[in-house]
Design an enzyme around this catalytic site. Structure first.
Site, PDB file in Angstrom:
ATOM      1  N   THR A  78     -11.218   1.113   9.160  1.00  0.00           N
ATOM      2  CA  THR A  78     -10.501   0.424   8.085  1.00  0.00           C
ATOM      3  C   THR A  78      -8.985   0.567   8.177  1.00  0.00           C
ATOM      4  O   THR A  78      -8.247  -0.426   8.166  1.00  0.00           O
ATOM      5  CB  THR A  78     -10.990   0.931   6.717  1.00  0.00           C
ATOM      6  OG1 THR A  78     -12.359   0.563   6.563  1.00  0.00           O
ATOM      7  CG2 THR A  78     -10.178   0.335   5.580  1.00  0.00           C
ATOM      8  N   LYS A 160      -9.567   0.771  -2.070  1.00  0.00           N
ATOM      9  CA  LYS A 160      -9.241   1.888  -1.172  1.00  0.00           C
ATOM     10  C   LYS A 160      -7.727   2.055  -1.072  1.00  0.00           C
ATOM     11  O   LYS A 160      -7.001   1.071  -0.860  1.00  0.00           O
ATOM     12  CB  LYS A 160      -9.798   1.630   0.226  1.00  0.00           C
ATOM     13  CG  LYS A 160     -11.309   1.591   0.326  1.00  0.00           C
ATOM     14  CD  LYS A 160     -11.731   1.341   1.761  1.00  0.00           C
ATOM     15  CE  LYS A 160     -13.238   1.272   1.915  1.00  0.00           C
ATOM     16  NZ  LYS A 160     -13.645   0.994   3.325  1.00  0.00           N
ATOM     17  N   ASP A 161      -7.267   3.304  -1.125  1.00  0.00           N
ATOM     18  CA  ASP A 161      -5.828   3.549  -1.025  1.00  0.00           C
ATOM     19  C   ASP A 161      -5.253   3.077   0.309  1.00  0.00           C
ATOM     20  O   ASP A 161      -4.210   2.417   0.358  1.00  0.00           O
ATOM     21  CB  ASP A 161      -5.508   5.031  -1.260  1.00  0.00           C
ATOM     22  CG  ASP A 161      -6.359   5.989  -0.443  1.00  0.00           C
ATOM     23  OD1 ASP A 161      -6.831   5.623   0.650  1.00  0.00           O
ATOM     24  OD2 ASP A 161      -6.559   7.137  -0.906  1.00  0.00           O
ATOM     25  N   ARG A 162      -5.922   3.389   1.419  1.00  0.00           N
ATOM     26  CA  ARG A 162      -5.392   3.026   2.741  1.00  0.00           C
ATOM     27  C   ARG A 162      -5.298   1.516   2.931  1.00  0.00           C
ATOM     28  O   ARG A 162      -4.444   1.021   3.662  1.00  0.00           O
ATOM     29  CB  ARG A 162      -6.238   3.647   3.845  1.00  0.00           C
ATOM     30  CG  ARG A 162      -7.720   3.286   3.846  1.00  0.00           C
ATOM     31  CD  ARG A 162      -8.488   4.121   4.869  1.00  0.00           C
ATOM     32  NE  ARG A 162      -9.915   3.854   4.922  1.00  0.00           N
ATOM     33  CZ  ARG A 162     -10.821   4.470   4.168  1.00  0.00           C
ATOM     34  NH1 ARG A 162     -10.434   5.398   3.285  1.00  0.00           N
ATOM     35  NH2 ARG A 162     -12.108   4.198   4.292  1.00  0.00           N
ATOM     36  N   ASP A 305     -17.460  -3.453   2.165  1.00  0.00           N
ATOM     37  CA  ASP A 305     -17.681  -2.363   3.115  1.00  0.00           C
ATOM     38  C   ASP A 305     -18.684  -1.354   2.579  1.00  0.00           C
ATOM     39  O   ASP A 305     -19.596  -0.924   3.290  1.00  0.00           O
ATOM     40  CB  ASP A 305     -16.348  -1.673   3.416  1.00  0.00           C
ATOM     41  CG  ASP A 305     -16.469  -0.594   4.487  1.00  0.00           C
ATOM     42  OD1 ASP A 305     -16.761  -0.946   5.644  1.00  0.00           O
ATOM     43  OD2 ASP A 305     -16.272   0.595   4.172  1.00  0.00           O
ATOM     44  N   HIS A 486     -19.443   1.171  11.828  1.00  0.00           N
ATOM     45  CA  HIS A 486     -18.596   0.416  12.758  1.00  0.00           C
ATOM     46  C   HIS A 486     -17.684   1.389  13.480  1.00  0.00           C
ATOM     47  O   HIS A 486     -17.741   2.597  13.246  1.00  0.00           O
ATOM     48  CB  HIS A 486     -17.763  -0.600  11.969  1.00  0.00           C
ATOM     49  CG  HIS A 486     -17.101   0.008  10.766  1.00  0.00           C
ATOM     50  ND1 HIS A 486     -15.888   0.647  10.810  1.00  0.00           N
ATOM     51  CD2 HIS A 486     -17.523   0.118   9.471  1.00  0.00           C
ATOM     52  CE1 HIS A 486     -15.579   1.108   9.613  1.00  0.00           C
ATOM     53  NE2 HIS A 486     -16.558   0.808   8.776  1.00  0.00           N
TER      54      HIS A 486
END
Length: 546
Positions: A78, A160-162, A305, A486
């Protein structure tokens, strides 16, 4: 005489035509980058006849679709994917080599956007101690700010933070992500601001998540119509805690108690709806697309995801998730038409990686697939170092299919680092599950122009990566036998949609091979700005009107 008159008018027409300025396209007011986490390309085609006319199909029919677009590096995770999309380069340059990785200088595993120098803005958790400091290069969002003398706004949004921090870049006005558990609010980092804007506080106070969770999860259509997926109850899918079997309907109101309370919304389609709601609130709250400058909104849909990891690509859950996401996109595009104006904005939609079919499911069909045992592999490595070097201390870390050697111990034993690395590379291919292995020295001295070793090389960062890099067999996972994941360089992980739509974009399709790193330079060319500073992608001329 008539011929002279005709000739005169012809010459005059040509002269005037040559001297006319080409018609300029009005510059886009807002760029919206959409990343769908874990979206395989075939979700576009497999569910196409079930999509409405104004979600995915709106982009397909009125925009430009790259049908053979791929990630050109390993690993397909990700954080790495979002970085590649927005920097136009690979981990070899941008420096994000995983979601987490072993830092050989700090001697510990680190998370891609952790930064203890900053604090959480929005609640009392530690979830806001984040920044993009580990991203070595600029992003297309940074370049837009630079080109406009820091005018215009750039905002990142994701559960998600990223997926919010990295696309928004170093110069972002804001990046927001969802703090779940018992908090249930959108937060940010003091890297960006000292307090939340009023519109964010208002959104958090509306508490839409409760409404979505308590509504539960039933299929959008009659479950008997989901013929493109496996039967609902099967052994290849994961379950929520407290759930007897992975079937519809899912009583989220009851399940939330044992599944992290508000965290459950991450793993259901309603997480995408909540993200859409917040993105719309951001556009209104920040007046995006309303100034004389171009704004940029980076939106990532993370729930796809989580659903994919739990249930796999052939599940009814994933099919229903994409049918519901299609409605979210329709809602969002209609909102953009009203708020920003159709023709005033440009959209690109892609994915940060795709996913493999559940290996156990493939095995049931007699298709080669594998589960990789990290415990057995560590024991195997220990046997190698003991056999050849009489030591069990030569390996410092094994993670992300990389081996980090203990250089101090190797030096103390008067061993040669490159020799030890090569011996390990030669030996580990005998382990059942490892298909290829090369050393860091090979990555530095040999150029692989194509194939999976080229992808491995594009993902190798000389400063950060390990001493031995390995590639497992196709369809291999490190996890239990339900759900998927993945990370590889195989086509099931690399083949993703890339769709462009809106201001400055042609209608059409292409079957040419393009890389994910081509998005950023293409958007830069559209905006007539400099591409990110380490871009090695190309401008996709055939999608642009100019």
């Amino acid at each position: 005489m008539k011929l002279k008159i005709i000739f005169f008018f012809c010459i005059t027409f040509v002269f005037l035509s040559c001297n006319q300025e080409p018609k300029k396209t009005e510059k886009t007011k807002l760029v919206v980058g959409i990343v769908v986490d874990q979206m395989r390309y075939d979700y576009l085609t497999r569910f196409q006849d079930r999509y409405g006319e104004n979600g995915f199909k709106r982009l397909l029919k009125n925009g430009f679709s790259l049908e053979n677009a791929h990630y050109n590096y390993i690993p397909t995770y990700t954080a790495v994917g979002h970085s590649a999309i927005y920097t136009g380069t690979t981990p070899s340059e941008h420096g994000i080599i995983g979601n987490n990785w072993y830092d050989k200088f700090l001697k510990k595993s680190i998370y891609c956007v952790d930064d203890s120098e900053y604090t959480t803005v929005g609640n009392k958790s530690d979830e806001g101690k984040k920044s993009p400091k580990r991203l070595f290069t600029t992003t297309i969002t940074d370049q837009l700010h630079l080109a406009q003398n820091m005018n215009g706004k750039t905002i990142g949004i994701a559960i998600k933070d990223r997926s919010s921090v990295l696309p928004a870049g170093h110069t972002a006005n804001a990046a927001y992500w969802y703090s779940a558990g018992n908090f249930n609010n959108w937060i940010t980092s003091s890297y960006y601001m000292e307090e939340l804007p009023q519109w964010v506080t208002d959104f958090n106070n509306n508490n839409k998540a409760d409404q979505y969770i308590n509504a539960g999860w039933e299929t959008l259509h009659d479950i008997d119509t989901y013929t493109k997926s496996r039967v609902d109850d099967n052994v290849f899918e994961g379950k929520f805690r407290g759930e007897q079997s992975p079937v519809f309907p899912k009583n989220l109101k009851e399940l939330r108690i044992k599944n992290g309370n508000f965290s459950i919304i991450k793993t259901v389609p309603a997480g995408n709806t909540l993200t859409t709601d917040f993105a719309k609130a951001a556009i209104i709250g920040e007046n995006l697309g309303k100034s004389d400058f171009t704004d940029f909104l980076a939106v990532s849909y993370s729930s796809t995801d989580y659903v994919g990891h739990k249930y796999g690509p052939a599940s009814i859950e994933i099919e229903d998730t994409y049918l519901r996401l299609d409605k979210d996109l329709e809602n969002f595009f209609n909102f953009l038409d009203q708020q920003v104006g159709n023709g005033n904005y440009t959209v690109f939609l892609t994915a940060d990686h795709a996913a493999v079919h559940v290996p156990a499911y493939l095995q049931s069909l007699k298709i080669p697939a594998h589960y990789f045992s990290t415990k057995n592999f560590r024991n195997f490595l220990l046997g190698i170092t003991k056999k050849y070097y009489k030591s069990s201390e030569l390996i410092e870390n094994v993670s992300n299919y990389q081996i980090f050697l203990n250089k101090e111990k190797i030096e103390a034993l008067n061993l040669n680092l490159n020799d030890v690395a090569q011996k390990l590379a030669d030996e580990v291919v005998h382990f059942d599950g490892i298909y290829k292995a090369v050393t860091a020295r090979t990555m530095q001295t040999t150029h692989f122009s194509s194939g999976i070793l080229n992808s491995l090389q594009n993902g190798y960062n000389q400063k950060l990566s390990g001493d031995v890099l390995m590639i497992p067999y196709p369809a291999s996972l490190i996890r239990g036998r339900t759900g998927t994941s993945h990370g590889s360089g195989y086509s099931y992980d690399t083949h993703v949609p890339i769709l462009f739509y809106g201001n400055g974009i042609k209608k059409g399709t292409s079957t040419k091979r393009y890389n994910i790193t081509d998005i950023a330079p293409t958007i830069a060319n559209l905006l007539s700005i400099e591409a990110p500073n380490s871009t090695n992608g190309i401008v996709i001329d055939e999608v642009l009107k100019k």
